[in-house]
Write an enzyme that holds these catalytic residues in place. Structure first.
Site, PDB file in Angstrom:
ATOM      1  N   GLY A  69       0.825  -1.194   0.000  1.00 15.74           N
ATOM      2  CA  GLY A  69       0.000   0.000   0.000  1.00 15.74           C
ATOM      3  C   GLY A  69       0.866   1.254   0.000  1.00 15.74           C
ATOM      4  O   GLY A  69       0.553   2.247  -0.671  1.00 15.74           O
ATOM      5  N   HIS A 196      -2.962  -6.307   3.168  1.00 15.92           N
ATOM      6  CA  HIS A 196      -2.846  -6.904   4.504  1.00 15.92           C
ATOM      7  C   HIS A 196      -3.713  -6.171   5.525  1.00 15.92           C
ATOM      8  O   HIS A 196      -3.818  -6.613   6.668  1.00 15.92           O
ATOM      9  CB  HIS A 196      -1.380  -7.012   4.955  1.00 15.92           C
ATOM     10  CG  HIS A 196      -0.761  -5.750   5.404  1.00 15.92           C
ATOM     11  ND1 HIS A 196      -0.400  -5.523   6.698  1.00 15.92           N
ATOM     12  CD2 HIS A 196      -0.457  -4.632   4.737  1.00 15.92           C
ATOM     13  CE1 HIS A 196       0.115  -4.323   6.798  1.00 15.92           C
ATOM     14  NE2 HIS A 196       0.098  -3.758   5.625  1.00 15.92           N
ATOM     15  N   CYS A 320       5.462   8.057  23.707  1.00 16.80           N
ATOM     16  CA  CYS A 320       6.233   7.152  24.548  1.00 16.80           C
ATOM     17  C   CYS A 320       6.426   5.787  23.898  1.00 16.80           C
ATOM     18  O   CYS A 320       7.297   5.032  24.302  1.00 16.80           O
ATOM     19  CB  CYS A 320       5.514   6.980  25.879  1.00 16.80           C
ATOM     20  SG  CYS A 320       4.687   8.470  26.408  1.00 16.80           S
TER      21      CYS A 320
END
Lengths: 460, 460
Positions: A69, A196, A320
Site C-alpha cells: 500500500g 494486509h 512514549c
C-alpha cells in the site's frame, strides 16, 4: 490472547490462505511468457485484477497491483504530480494522512514542490470547505484518506472529491483502512489500498488511476502492470489478496454491524470505568472496528506492556511508544490528549468475550501504571514571582510534566498562573489538552533558558 | 511437461513452501510493534536477515529486503548515485545488463545524468580493461551483472571490482542469476538479487550496501529496512526466501555439476542435429543451467509454440517473441544471430530424461518451422544495376529477409553484391550475423527510399 491491532495488519483470512496455497502451484511463472506455465499465471493475474476492480468499482485496466500500500501511495502521488507538472507543483494533503502520504509530500517539498496541509476538527475530520480553501491555480493533486487509521474517523471523501472535480484537480484517496468494508464513494480520480489491512497477504497494494487522469510514472519502469509498477508480479499473493477482498466484502455488512456494537461498548463504558480518560474520534462517522482513547497521567508504553501481559495486543499514538520522540501527528492535529493513548482495532471475527475481558482488565492496567508513575514524582515547585508557581519538569518525559502540573494546580489561587518548564515535545500537546479536560485556561508558551515554559491559569 | 525457463522464474522450492506456510501463522504482524505478535514477527525477520547475510557474505545490517529484485536494482542504483552526487553524475553499465539496470540507467539519463555502456565480446563477457577505460573523474557508480541472464556467461566481477576500487568507484553487482549458486567473489560495494530466481517466492529482493559506501535513499522513505525499502515488510515471503537460499546453497555444488553436464550435452549435440545453428555464450565461464542457441531461418515465436506443444517451456531473445519490435539487446551487443533464438535454463532438479527428449524433439521442431517459412517466400529478386541484385523484403519480418538473402546469394557472381531492402529492425543484426556464419562479406547499410538497404558481397 486477543489481537486488537487490525488497523496495523490483519491476520491472514482463511480464504487468502487457501488461494495463496493453490496459486503457489499455478502462479509462480512469468505471466509475460507464452508457454503453458506463463499462460496459466497470466490467467490468474487477469482474474485477480477483474475481481479487485469489481470490488473497487473501477475498470480492470485502471487498476495495477503494487508491492505494498505504501508503494501504491508513493507511486500514485509521484505519478499524478508528474502528470500535471504543467499545471503546477502544489499538493494538498490533510494533516492526518497516513505517514506514507506525508512522506510522499515531504519528498515533493524536498524536490521543490509546495504542500498545503488541511486542518481537521477535534474529531479528526476535514471539511470540503477546508479543501476548497486550499485549492490554488497551480494545484496539481489533492490527497485524502477514506478514514483515519488512528482514530477511525471517516472523511467526507465524496464532498471533497466534488470540490476538487469542480476545480479540475484530481483527488487521490488512500483507502487502506476502509476498502475491506466497501467501495469508496464519490468521484475520486486515484485510489490506493493495501491487502494486509483486509486480511490479504503482505506484499500487495492496489493503485487505481481513472481513465482520463493525467499520470506519468516516475523512476525506472518496465512493461509490467501498465508501466506503473516495475518488477515481477507476485501472483500468488495477488490472487490471495483479490480472493480475500471478495470474501471480506461478502460478510462486510453483517460484520460491520457486529464490530460497531463491540466498539460502541468500549466507547461507552471506558469513560465510566477509567477516570480521566478522553475517547477521541468521531462517535458516529467512524470505522466499525476502531476505537481510540487517551488516559491522563499514563505512559503509553507502560500501558501497552501491561495490556500485552494481560493478553491484549493494541497500539498507541503516544510519543512514549514510538521510535521517534514526537507524539502521533494525528492526535496533535486534532488537538486532543496524546498521553496514555490506546487504539483498539478489532479484526474481523473478534470475539465478544475478548472485548468484555478487555473492559474488565483495562481499569486495573491503567490504575497500575498511574500508581507506578505517581509515586516517584520529584518535580520541585517553588514560587519565584508574585503570582507564578514554577514546575521544573526538565528532563522528564510524558506523562510526568502533566502529572506534576496536576499536583500543584490546587496550590495556585484561582486566577493565578503556573509555569511548567519542559523539554519534552509531548508536553506541547498534552498540557493544552489537560487544560481543556480540566476546565483550566491554557495561556500559551514562552521560550525558557532550557526547554519551553507552558503557562496555565487556574480558573476553578 | 518440462519447464526449462528457470532464468525467468524458478518454481517454488519445497523448503520455501514449508517456510512460507509456517510463517504465515507467525509472521503476519507488524515487526515494529511491541506486543507478542509483533515481537514474533521481528524475531523471524531478524533471523531471515542473518541467514541471507551469511549466504551473501555480508553483515546483517548491510542487507535489506526489498519487494523484488527489480526494486533492489532501482533503489540501489538511485541511492548509490545520489550518495556520490558531489563526485559527479556518470554511471557505467555493461551493454548486456538486465533490463532493470538498463531502465535505471535510462531514468538517470532522462534526469540529466551521463551513462557509459561497456561493450562485450562475442561470448557476452566484459573485461576489466573495458571498465577501466570507461572510468572518469566524475564516475559515481559502476554496475555489472554476476552472470548474464540470456546466455549464461559469467562476468569477471572480481577483476572489475578491483579496477573500480582502485579508482574509488563503488561497483553494484546484479547477482540475480548466480546468488543461488554461491557468493559473488571480489570486493564489490553493492549487490542486488531476487528470491524467485533461486526458488524463493515472488515479492522478495535483496539489496546489500557495504559499510562505508555512500548511499542516499531516493524518494519517500520510512523507518522500515534502515530507511532503504519503505512499506510493510512481507515477512512470510522473506522467511521463505532466506530458507530456500540456504537450502539451494546446501546442494549447489552437486547440482551445479549435474546441470552443467546436462547443458553441455545440449551445447555439444544441437549443432550436430540442427543445421545452421549457432550456440552462443561462453562455453566455459558460464552458469551451470543455461544454454542458448540461435537457429537461422527460424521465427523464434513459432519455434517456442512448437516446443510448447511438445511439452517444453523455454524462452527466446528473438524480436519475434517479445512485445517490442527490437531483438534482445544482449544478442545485439554480442553481435550474434538473434533469429530463432532459444534459451534453455534448467531448474534445480531438472530430469536427465527431459533433456534427452528435448534433444530428440528439437530438430523436428526447427525443421517444421523452417518448412512453413520456406514455402511462402515471395521476395522478388530483380537486377536493377550493373553488379547489384536487389531483394525487396519491405514489410516482411524476421527471419524472412535472411531467408530471401540466402535464396538469392547463389545467383550472384563471386565478388558481386546483393542489396537487401528491409524495414525490420532485426535485419540490422541478423544479416551481418548470417554473413559471419556463411563466410560472406557484410559491406554495410545505406538509407533507402523505404527502410534500409543492407549490402552483402559474395565471397565464396
Amino acid at each position: 490472547m486477543a489481537y486488537f491491532d487490525a488497523a496495523s495488519a490483519a491476520p491472514l483470512h482463511p480464504v487468502a490462505r487457501q488461494a495463496l496455497h493453490a496459486s503457489l502451484d499455478e502462479g509462480w511463472a512469468d505471466p509475460a511468457r507464452l508457454y503453458r506455465e506463463g499462460r496459466r499465471a497470466r490467467l490468474l493475474l487477469d482474474a485477480a485484477r477483474e475481481a479487485a476492480a469489481e470490488a473497487v468499482g473501477c475498470r480492470p485496466d485502471e487498476l495495477v497491483f503494487t508491492s505494498s500500500g505504501t508503494r501504491a501511495v508513493h507511486s500514485g502521488v509521484a505519478g499524478a504530480l508528474a502528470g500535471r507538472r504543467r499545471v503546477g507543483r502544489h499538493l494538498i494533503v490533510s494533516a492526518v494522512e497516513h505517514s506514507s502520504v506525508l512522506h510522499a509530500a515531504e519528498a515533493h517539498e524536498a524536490d521543490g514542490g509546495a504542500v498545503s496541509r488541511v486542518a481537521v476538527d477535534r474529531a479528526g475530520a476535514v471539511t470540503a470547505q477546508g479543501y476548497g480553501a486550499a485549492l490554488r491555480a497551480d494545484t496539481a493533486l489533492a490527497c485524502l484518506q477514506s478514514a483515519n487509521h488512528e482514530v477511525g474517523t471517516v472523511q467526507p471523501v465524496a464532498e471533497v472529491a466534488e470540490v476538487c472535480r469542480a476545480a479540475g484537480v484530481p483527488l487521490l484517496v488512500d483507502a487502506a483502512q476502509s476498502l475491506g468494508w466497501g467501495p469508496v464513494p464519490g468521484d475520486w480520480s486515484l485510489l490506493a489500498a493495501s491487502a494486509h489491512k483486509w486480511g490479504g497477504p503482505s506484499g500487495v497494494g492496489l493503485l487505481v488511476v481513472r481513465k482520463g487522469v493525467r499520470f506519468a510514472a516516475r523512476g525506472p519502469v518496465d512493461e509490467r502492470e501498465s508501466g506503473r509498477a516495475p518488477g515481477f508480479e507476485n501472483i500468488p499473493a495477488i490472487v490471495a489478496a483479490a480472493a480475500s477482498l471478495r470474501a471480506v466484502r461478502a460478510e462486510a455488512d453483517r460484520e460491520a454491524a457486529r464490530l460497531r456494537e463491540l466498539t460502541e461498548r468500549i466507547r461507552a463504558r471506558v469513560p465510566g470505568s477509567v477516570p480521566d480518560v478522553e475517547v477521541v474520534g468521531d462517535p458516529e462517522r467512524r470505522l466499525p472496528g476502531v476505537v481510540t482513547f487517551s488516559c491522563l497521567y499514563v505512559d503509553g508504553e507502560a500501558l501497552l506492556h501491561e495490556l500485552d501481559r494481560a493478553g491484549f495486543s493494541v497500539s498507541s499514538g503516544s510519543s512514549c511508544t514510538s521510535s521517534t520522540l514526537t507524539p502521533s501527528h494525528v492526535l496533535k492535529a486534532m488537538g486532543v490528549l496524546s498521553e496514555g493513548n490506546v487504539r483498539v482495532s478489532l479484526p474481523v471475527g473478534a470475539a465478544e468475550e475478548d472485548v468484555e475481558r478487555f473492559l474488565r482488565v483495562l481499569p486495573r492496567a491503567v490504575a497500575g501504571v498511574r500508581e507506578k508513575l505517581g509515586a516517584p514524582v520529584t518535580g520541585t515547585a517553588t514560587v519565584t514571582a508574585a503570582d507564578a508557581l514554577v514546575v521544573d519538569s526538565l528532563g522528564k518525559r510524558c506523562p510526568i510534566p502533566v502529572i506534576e502540573l496536576a499536583k500543584v494546580i490546587g496550590d495556585v489561587p484561582v486566577g493565578g498562573t503556573v509555569r511548567v518548564l519542559s523539554d519534552d515535545e509531548a508536553a506541547r500537546l498534552d498540557i493544552p489538552a489537560w487544560c481543556e479536560m480540566r476546565g483550566q485556561e491554557y495561556v500559551g508558551e514562552e521560550p525558557a533558558d532550557q526547554g519551553v515554559a507552558y503557562l496555565v491559569r487556574r480558573l476553578s
